[in-house]
Write an enzyme that holds these catalytic residues in place. Structure first.
Site, PDB file in Angstrom:
ATOM      1  N   SER A  89      31.194  52.845  39.490  1.00 35.43           N
ATOM      2  CA  SER A  89      32.067  52.946  38.406  1.00 35.43           C
ATOM      3  C   SER A  89      30.476  53.355  37.968  1.00 35.43           C
ATOM      4  O   SER A  89      29.501  52.844  38.134  1.00 35.43           O
ATOM      5  CB  SER A  89      32.629  51.110  38.525  1.00 35.43           C
ATOM      6  OG  SER A  89      32.400  51.329  36.485  1.00 35.43           O
ATOM      7  N   TYR A 125      32.393  42.186  38.648  1.00 36.33           N
ATOM      8  CA  TYR A 125      32.694  43.302  39.067  1.00 36.33           C
ATOM      9  C   TYR A 125      31.641  44.495  39.463  1.00 36.33           C
ATOM     10  O   TYR A 125      31.376  45.170  39.993  1.00 36.33           O
ATOM     11  CB  TYR A 125      33.629  43.695  38.006  1.00 36.33           C
ATOM     12  CG  TYR A 125      34.739  45.204  37.442  1.00 36.33           C
ATOM     13  CD1 TYR A 125      34.800  45.854  39.073  1.00 36.33           C
ATOM     14  CD2 TYR A 125      33.436  46.732  37.021  1.00 36.33           C
ATOM     15  CE1 TYR A 125      35.741  46.450  39.037  1.00 36.33           C
ATOM     16  CE2 TYR A 125      34.411  47.778  36.822  1.00 36.33           C
ATOM     17  CZ  TYR A 125      35.442  48.053  38.057  1.00 36.33           C
ATOM     18  OH  TYR A 125      35.162  49.816  38.282  1.00 36.33           O
TER      19      TYR A 125
END
Ligand SMILES: NC(=O)c1ccc[n+]([C@@H]2O[C@H](COP(=O)([O-])OP(=O)(O)OC[C@H]3O[C@@H](n4cnc5c(N)ncnc54)[C@H](OP(=O)(O)O)[C@@H]3O)[C@@H](O)[C@H]2O)c1
Length: 274
Positions: free
Chosen positions: A152, A165
């Protein structure tokens, strides 16, 4: 597709998180390119509906394996199931993942552990278990084998309010880049796909919104970037999806860490708290 360098026809591709979002996108693209599929996620009905759709559309043979990848023995069970079915995996898409949103102080520790179990442990264990198959497929049939790990843009800097995350995706990025170097002579295509916010169920699961970060990417945009990278004769180890996302991720490596942290921290404040 005539110029495609990645041609998984006749091989088997395993996709984790194939029941929604990007996983469904990878399933369609790999099916269209002639791969048989192994579809893994918890929601069995969705996987079965996708398998029927792919069979009708492309004549794809899919194996559906409903599984919670956060459980301790999940990857061991998955791999022994594959062995029993005599399936050799030529492409692995480690796509299953989720985020939590909120400060560490307010977070649910069990949910954070689940996040690390899925985004880090399951990805690492599955890669480790299937890497020999991937490398062997690459050496026997050049341009047919790939390892695609979903990182990501969150991997490029710390992310306040998504601390776990961001850390899990930094792990995925670092691990995948190292692995791409280690396997560079094998012919295996190894890449970390780094989308910015994309239009899937991701933000619903994370219980936050994506609209504060501009227009989200579509699943098609992420697929185009992923397969353009796989179609290159030398697949890049890192693929940033979207020009703006690429600029921001690269800028994070140039500006002082403290300034980047402040900017991302301000961006991630929920609207009601601003
Ligand atoms: N969308 C974004 O903005 C974005 C941006 C950058 C990176 N990513 C990454 O892209 C990947 C795919 O996310 P997405 O956007 O497609 O989100 P999504 O629509 O929420 O899909 C997540 C997938 O992961 C599966 N999954 C979740 N928990 C699981 C578990 N315990 N065991 C097995 N499978 C599980 C879900 O299936 P079940 O619920 O059926 O198990 C679902 O198929 C993730 O790794 C995410 O971090 C997303």
């Amino acid at each position: 597709m005539a110029s495609a360098v990645y041609n998984p026809i006749g091989t088997t591709a395993l996709i984790t998180g194939a029941s929604s979002g990007l996983g469904v996108g990878y399933a369609h693209e790999l099916a269209q390119r002639g791969a048989d599929l192994v579809l893994v996620a918890r929601r069995q009905a969705r996987l079965e509906a996708l398998a029927v759709e792919l069979a009708e559309k492309y004549g794809t043979v899919s194996t559906v394996i409903p599984l919670d990848l956060t459980t301790t023995d999940a990857v061991t069970e998955l791999v022994s199931d594959l062995r029993e079915r005599a399936v050799t995996v030529g492409t692995l898409v480690n796509n299953a993942g989720f985020a939590t949103f909120g400060t560490v102080l307010d977070s649910d520790e069990a949910r954070e552990r689940e996040q690390i179990a899925l985004n880090v442990h399951a990805l690492t264990a599955l890669t480790h278990a299937l890497l020999p198959d991937l490398v062997e497929t690459a050496s026997l049939h050049p341009h047919t084998a790939a390892l695609v790990n979903l990182a990501s843009t969150a991997a490029f800097q710390p992310v306040p309010r998504m601390a776990v995350y961001g850390a899990t995706k930094a792990y995925v990025l670092s691990y995948t880049e190292a692995l791409s170097y280690e396997t560079r002579a094998s012919g295996l295509k190894v890449t970390a796909i780094c989308p910015g916010p994309a239009d899937t169920e991701f933000f619903e699961v994370a219980q936050t919104r994506s609209d504060k970060k501009g227009t989200p990417l579509t699943v098609d945009e992420v697929m185009r970037a992923s397969f353009a990278a796989l179609d290159r004769s030398v697949t890049p180890a890192v693929v940033l999806v979207g020009t703006r996302n690429a600029l921001l991720a690269r800028a994070a490596g140039i500006f002082p860490r403290r300034a980047v942290l402040g900017a991302v921290g301000r961006l991630n404040v929920p609207r009601r708290a601003r």
